[in-house]
Design an enzyme around this catalytic site. Structure first.
Site, short mmCIF file in Angstrom:
data_model
loop_
_atom_site.label_atom_id
_atom_site.label_comp_id
_atom_site.label_asym_id
_atom_site.label_seq_id
_atom_site.Cartn_x
_atom_site.Cartn_y
_atom_site.Cartn_z
N GLY D 219 0.83 -1.28 -0.02
CA GLY D 219 -0.01 -0.33 0.16
C GLY D 219 0.67 1.28 -0.15
O GLY D 219 2.34 0.79 -0.75
N LEU D 245 -4.56 -5.63 -6.19
CA LEU D 245 -2.72 -4.57 -5.94
C LEU D 245 -1.87 -4.77 -4.93
O LEU D 245 -1.85 -5.72 -3.75
CB LEU D 245 -3.54 -3.28 -5.09
CG LEU D 245 -2.45 -1.82 -4.58
CD1 LEU D 245 -2.06 -1.22 -5.81
CD2 LEU D 245 -2.77 -0.78 -4.18
N ASP D 246 0.14 -5.09 -5.64
CA ASP D 246 0.29 -5.60 -5.05
C ASP D 246 0.55 -6.94 -4.42
O ASP D 246 1.29 -7.63 -3.89
CB ASP D 246 1.18 -4.55 -3.77
CG ASP D 246 0.81 -3.08 -3.77
OD1 ASP D 246 1.54 -2.98 -4.90
OD2 ASP D 246 0.68 -2.17 -2.59
N GLU D 247 -0.02 -7.50 -5.77
CA GLU D 247 -0.05 -8.75 -4.72
C GLU D 247 0.48 -10.35 -6.63
O GLU D 247 0.42 -11.12 -5.92
CB GLU D 247 -1.76 -9.49 -4.43
CG GLU D 247 -2.09 -9.00 -3.74
CD GLU D 247 -1.84 -9.24 -1.79
OE1 GLU D 247 -0.69 -10.58 -2.20
OE2 GLU D 247 -2.11 -8.73 -0.91
#
Lengths: 301, 301, 301, 301
Positions: D219, D245-247
């Site tokens: 995040g 997101l960011d995964e």
């Protein structure tokens, strides 16, 4: 903070691999080697589970390959597989090859002097089942490490250094102890130079750990010279021993940061951590047959 | 994926520090130096915000100290502070000292040849406000980088190398360009050896980046020789230039891992990343006055 | 290949420093602290041989300082020096301070479970004289490591875990063993969570090694989760233990590279090397009084 | 200090490889795949010059292989080779495969915001011939980097962010610019979250650089949170972008050491060096077709 489930006090042996073998092939590059090798392996119901291949020139040059295969009931399959490799890879293709049963530990002798850090680290790792080796004996020109070694239930032999320049007497003693008993000799900060005659006599690879980032600080007292030169990193080098001191093929190197703050003693302490780690990697890779010597260099797969 | 709030396209200048000064003191160790220096600073309402001190022998030897102070309205305070330091630290204690206003950028000339990686990296970092320097000019014996340099609104001067062995003609030209204009010269892969006479003439420190992990591979062609020796790490060294080629005091070093897989070209590409990073650190530290030369070594605070 | 002269089988003790003391001072920043502290030290004929100072805000904030002094005949000087520090640094300046005689080893208890790598590394470093600690006892909820511990002539106590959720019984046993005997507790892969009541009861710092790069993979099974997430580096974290699991102040962290090639077992093996190294650094720094806790972070000088 | 001979001002292009192709094969493991693939290659006179193979389970599981071949007059051979691969590797063996002519650059669009460090590093590496890519365009929601981009003779398009929550308008504009023009999108610190609909629409891989060591600090504001947590290393992560997101699957990560000394601004400066390096490696490896996505992880050969 919780456990990973597979960790026990003594780990399960991760060094020895049941029903797996490594095959190393090298020689002059030509089209079709990979296909020919793979065809032999497939004929013998060997499943390729890892393969690394390298050619040093896209248009011909030297060819290097290491393959790991899984074969159910490997010991029963080995003889026929070896015959087939000898006929096709050896005779037909004219390549060097070697096959190693990865469930069988390599027999290792460790030579040490007074320092214990590289020696004990190898013994711990062996006991934990991390290295596919069996340490047959430890030989030292001092007795400082005897008690530690025997705590691991490993034979310790004291072979004092020769007083004069002629080292043939202790070298002969060591050669007799090694004869037929070991596949590899590891110099774990052994502070004696080995003669070419001795290396020829024992006829197994010898791995040394040098306490500098070769080719910097070849020879004696590298940490002291590193401090005097004011370098900002110190390192270690694991290499095969040849007649040319500190000039053999490099297997692995690593470094650690230092500054003006470190005394010589502190540099030696930091260097020792790198020494034991670099030597352990080199011994692991050699015992997994990952290292191919080529001219005065190594290919490490 | 979100933003850190302080990042803008061009970062706020983090190299220049308003109302801050660094004070470097060194010389023979004796009891009471820290107390005496701190007393002077306190007298002039300077608040110590960082202090590093080192003695190379617990029972006397060389003493090194770098202090960063915050002084409201520093420019007004500087003259009296300097007088006081000269009287106490200089005259009374017999120590070397220097005070630098950290809000004033260091004036730097960069000498380059054809390679752009170290040069452009310094120019970017300067433009981003990361380095407390102002690049006064770039001088090259080639014209390859001229357009790039001028894109940064920095003067570029072409001084071709001498055809023969006598380099006094180009060195004289360079010395004239530098005279009075710079506080530091950076050799950003400048492929000419500078004479002792030139170094004396320009009378400012000169930082060079050598493309090997010194003292390994001193001299020409280090990557090629590293490949031939089969090392497993290659490195770079930033050092002050002295008359002895590649032998000056080392400021910073770093390494990157290589293997048999890398061609010479790929090794050069990887090495270039380390070169630019090591040189940038050395220039940053020098421009923050963190580096003290002592004998042929450095203390980097 | 030759020796550095100062290395023997068992190194000379480099952890304990005769006639040296460390002084840690911290609190609210104000002008003149460094000068005042240095004046006290000079009054007592203490020569400052290393000093690190940090302020977290140039215009006032928190102040941190660690000084190492050399004082001939230190034990005789200590009482008066402490009185003076209490009067000036404590009472007048209102700062926290602590003075440690660096020739006196810290008394340490190690708590372990089945894994031996962190435990043995600490015992071995202590025996080599690398750590300024004396290991008073090892306590484990298993008996796997008993023989190894006793080989080092260190008492081993077996305190089995509680069967149910209530851990007060084993915690009481451990607290009794520790009471008055130790200055530090080290959790060397101890697989039990300690209660807040226990931490309060024993009233000495507790250092834990967590087998991940915190705050990634908080909680159980970090290597397995790292493999599932496909990270390219795994790491370890040494931190002070607080009531909030895996949330205490971080002392040190490091990482090692992994790839798709590593099985979970191999990741655990590689991680273990980092764990023992990170924990050893944290214990060394704590025992040299280099670590200052501040809010939930650390300043490590 | 001397030159390595192959270095010029602008290096010879080492990214594009004439007459070389990479072949990636993956799917369910079974005996004989390597042999079958090698047989096809040999039939078309392709010489294998590098081969990496991995199976995630010795007794069957997923199979991954990347082979680099040298084929004289590659373009003439390609069509027949592809037909043969489709028939044998695809239809008969039921495996995924892809063949890439390594002499053809990948067409890349870079999306950026205000930060220039990742963007400029990619443009500069492309210009030096280090990356086998051709940057077709740069798109930004700001205009800060426009002049820098055009200095490299690369088209720059300004697509402002949407004022409200609905991002379909700018995403549509970007999708139109990309359509048919690019093989890869790189987010070089692009500070906008892309919708699943957009990712589906553009239908090419998207690589992002996240400024933390994922999964730590997922995040916004990772450096600030890293400073607050007191970590001792900060890092960066290059990953494929997915709807989560960011995964997405991680391609590469690296870290750099920090301490209490670094301000948030200094942490951001250090982090930026790691960001540009990690992103450049990910783009290089993707463009050499070294990365295989598998579940939510990557195999990087």
């Amino acid at each position: 903070m919780g456990p990973d489930r597979v960790v026990g006090g003594r780990m399960k042996h991760i060094g020895l691999l049941r029903d797996q073998a490594s095959l190393v092939v090298h020689g002059d590059d030509k089209r079709g080697i990979v296909a020919a090798v793979a065809a032999v392996l497939t004929r013998h119901r060997a499943n390729i589970i890892a393969l690394d291949q390298h050619s040093d020139d896209p248009e011909g040059g030297a060819f290097f390959q290491r393959t790991v295969v899984h074969v159910p009931d490997l010991p029963a399959v080995l003889p026929a597989l070896e015959d087939d490799l000898a006929a096709t890879v050896g005779a037909e293709l004219g390549l060097q090859w070697r096959l190693r049963d990865l469930s069988v530990p390599l027999r290792v002798a460790i030579l040490a002097s007074k320092s214990d850090h590289c020696l004990l680290d190898l013994l711990w790792r062996q006991r934990r089942g991390e290295l596919p080796i069996s340490v047959s004996m430890v030989i030292s020109n001092h007795t400082d490490v005897a008690e530690d070694v025997r705590f691991f239930d490993i034979p310790f032999f004291h072979v004092p250094s020769a007083a004069g320049k002629d080292k043939s007497e202790p070298e002969n003693q060591i050669a007799k102890l090694l004869a037929g008993n070991v596949d590899l000799v590891v110099l774990a900060r052994y502070m004696q130079i080995l003669s070419g005659a001795f290396l020829k006599e024992i006829d197994v690879p010898v791995i040394n750990i040098h306490h500098s980032f070769l080719p910097a600080f070849i020879g004696a007292g590298p940490y002291k010279r590193a401090k005097e030169r004011g370098v900002k990193l110190i390192g270690s080098t694991a290499h095969y021993v040849t007649e040319d001191l500190d000039e053999g093929p490099i297997i692995e190197q690593d470094v650690v940061r230092v500054s003006h703050r470190e005394s010589l003693e502190e540099m030696i302490r930091r260097g020792a951590i790198v020494e034991r780690e670099v030597l352990a990697r080199a011994v692991l890779w050699h015992s997994q047959d990952r290292v191919i010597r080529w001219e005065n260099r190594t290919i490490v797969f």
